[in-house]
Design an enzyme around this catalytic site. Structure first.
Site, PDB file in Angstrom:
ATOM      1  N   SER A  43       2.276  -3.697  -2.487  1.00 51.12           N
ATOM      2  CA  SER A  43       1.697  -5.206  -2.671  1.00 51.12           C
ATOM      3  C   SER A  43       1.787  -6.590  -2.162  1.00 51.12           C
ATOM      4  CB  SER A  43       1.088  -4.952  -3.681  1.00 51.12           C
ATOM      5  OG  SER A  43      -0.094  -3.934  -4.150  1.00 51.12           O
ATOM      6  N   PHE A  47       5.194   5.822   1.663  1.00 50.56           N
ATOM      7  CA  PHE A  47       4.047   5.790   2.231  1.00 50.56           C
ATOM      8  C   PHE A  47       4.273   6.053   3.189  1.00 50.56           C
ATOM      9  CE2 PHE A  47       3.001   5.076  -2.179  1.00 50.56           C
ATOM     10  CZ  PHE A  47       2.458   6.585  -3.067  1.00 50.56           C
ATOM     11  N   SER A  63       3.518   6.043   7.061  1.00 49.74           N
ATOM     12  CA  SER A  63       2.725   6.853   8.088  1.00 49.74           C
ATOM     13  C   SER A  63       3.523   7.271   9.804  1.00 49.74           C
ATOM     14  CB  SER A  63       0.336   6.477   8.700  1.00 49.74           C
ATOM     15  OG  SER A  63       0.305   6.475   7.379  1.00 49.74           O
ATOM     16  N   GLU A 109      -3.230  -1.159   4.139  1.00 47.82           N
ATOM     17  CA  GLU A 109      -3.101  -2.268   4.311  1.00 47.82           C
ATOM     18  C   GLU A 109      -3.398  -3.456   3.238  1.00 47.82           C
ATOM     19  OE1 GLU A 109      -2.698  -3.339   7.862  1.00 47.82           O
ATOM     20  OE2 GLU A 109      -1.891  -0.998   8.128  1.00 47.82           O
TER      21      GLU A 109
END
Ligand SMILES: Cc1cc2nc3c(=O)[nH]c(=O)nc-3n(C[C@H](O)[C@H](O)[C@H](O)COP(=O)(O)OP(=O)(O)OC[C@H]3O[C@@H](n4cnc5c(N)ncnc54)[C@H](O)[C@@H]3O)c2cc1C
Length: 390
Positions: free
Chosen positions: A137, A162, A164, A368
């Site tokens: 964040s 994390f 992708s 996002e």
């Protein structure tokens, strides 16, 4: 403000709608309900068709071969193209397949030749490596991966999580700290080839969307040359920030597309399903769920198109993009949830796309930038007096 499509936009919307209904929806029965991707042959065929329609890679700027479609029209098309079971996974328009790619539009000529153009031609895949075990964040503070100057290059040490698709990518956009004394002003963006010694994908991280996954990455004395610095040293955070703001608009649009489709399915079902001698559509409790769906869809659409309009006019749109992402991802989850409720037991099955969207929408409140971070971005603007004059 009038957000109805003009004649040209409507023509493109109709074309995409036809394409989705005739080319993508028929593939749904063969799609693994937990799968993240279409069959490669189907995918290749869809890519060829979107290229023939002039809609491939619609978020690619014209100077790099994109079809010169403005951001408002792209947003309308992204809403349309998400309205099927594969929903969020069909990358052939490029709207959503560009993670990491947008940064390369700012790359130097040599980097464009080695990375951007092969990626646009579909020969290379890229990952976007920002988040770390210490947090995603607030990357300005959380990035612990270090890059130290050595032998006309940089030695990277650290890890990412994390991320992708890094196990299938040929290279990645990687953010590392190059000046420990500074926060966001001490981060640099690197292009790292996946076969660089010292870099490896430590493991696949399975997430809620069970067949989908992210990866964990390790950098151990991973040396990259100066030629791999993207942009300027210590200016990498701005690159990440810009990408995150822009990505929020198509991200929101794809949530809206799913919500529209889920709601349509719920309405059709309510009109044919009876309980206690009455159609569900005639029950006030069900009608109110449909009303709430409609309100969620319209408000998300409004915020998302407002963000796109501002971007089109060249005005700052960070706050509006945060509003769009926040509203659409949360509303999308609620709409899918209510629609599942209206379907009863059928809504729980993998015969319908609802449960798949349900999982995906849950992730979308985190990916996002979590909802709380969007609220923080909007709150800062409110407190500083910047919101309220729209
Ligand atoms: C499937 C998936 C794919 C992903 N792909 C990528 C990728 O390709 N590249 C990449 O770099 N990252 C990727 N991410 C990471 C994602 O961007 C981060 O998970 C996200 O930014 C949140 O970071 P975090 O998980 O470290 O949570 P943290 O930063 O630890 O935050 C945890 C929670 O705290 C709350 N919170 C945070 N800040 C505030 C605040 N200011 N006020 C109140 N509450 C707050 C929120 O609820 C948040 O969810 C992916 C994540 C998932 C799940």
């Amino acid at each position: 403000m009038d957000y109805r499509p003009d004649a040209e936009q409507q023509m493109l919307i109709d074309m995409v709608r036809k394409f989705v209904r005739e080319e993508i929806v028929p593939l749904e029965d063969n799609l693994d309900p937990d799968g993240a991707e279409l069959d490669p042959a189907d995918h290749a065929r869809l890519v060829a068709k979107t290229k023939a329609m002039g809609l491939y890679g619609i978020d690619i700027p014209k100077e790099f071969g994109g079809p010169d479609i403005d951001i408002v029209t792209r947003t309308l098309l992204a809403i349309e193209m998400s309205q099927h079971r594969a929903g969020l996974y069909v990358p052939c328009y490029g709207v959503f397949g560009g993670a990491g790619l947008a940064q390369l539009f700012e790359a130097n000529a040599d980097q464009k030749e080695r990375y951007l153009f092969p990626t646009l031609r579909g020969e290379k895949k890229v990952f976007f490596g920002l988040t770390e075990p210490s947090g995603g964040s607030d990357p300005a503070r959380a990035i612990k991966t270090r890059a130290e100057r050595k032998e006309q290059g940089w030695v990277i040490n650290g890890s990412k999580i994390f991320i992708s698709g890094a196990d299938r990518a040929q290279y990645g956009i990687v953010f590392a700290r190059t000046d420990a004394s500074k926060g966001r002003g001490g981060i640099t963006c690197f292009i790292v080839d996946s076969d660089t010694p010292g870099f490896h994908v430590r493991r696949v991280v399975h997430t809620l969307r069970s067949a989908s996954y992210a990866t964990e990455l390790e950098f151990k004395d991973c040396w990259v040359s100066d030629a791999q610095v993207l942009g300027e040293v210590n200016k990498g955070f701005a690159i990440a920030n810009d990408r995150l703001s822009r990505q929020r608009i198509p991200y929101a649009a794809s949530c809206i597309g799913v919500a529209i489709k889920a709601n349509e399915m719920a309405i059709e079902w309510a009109k044919i399903r009876s309980t206690f001698g009455e159609l569900l559509a005639n029950r006030q409790a069900v009608q109110w769920m449909l009303v709430d769906n409609e309100l969620d869809i319209r408000s998300s659409r409004y915020f998302t198109l407002e963000a796109a309009q501002k971007a089109l006019r060249g005005e700052p749109f960070r706050t509006e993009a945060a509003m769009a992402k926040l509203t659409a991802s949360e509303a999308g989850g609620r709409v899918v949830d209510r629609s599942m409720q209206i379907f009863g037991g059928m809504g729980m099955t993998k015969d319908l796309p609802l449960e798949r969207w349900y999982r995906e929408m849950r992730i979308r409140r985190i990916g996002e930038g979590p909802s709380e971070v969007q609220r923080m971005v909007i709150a800062r603007e409110i407190v500083s007096g910047g919101v309220g004059n729209a």
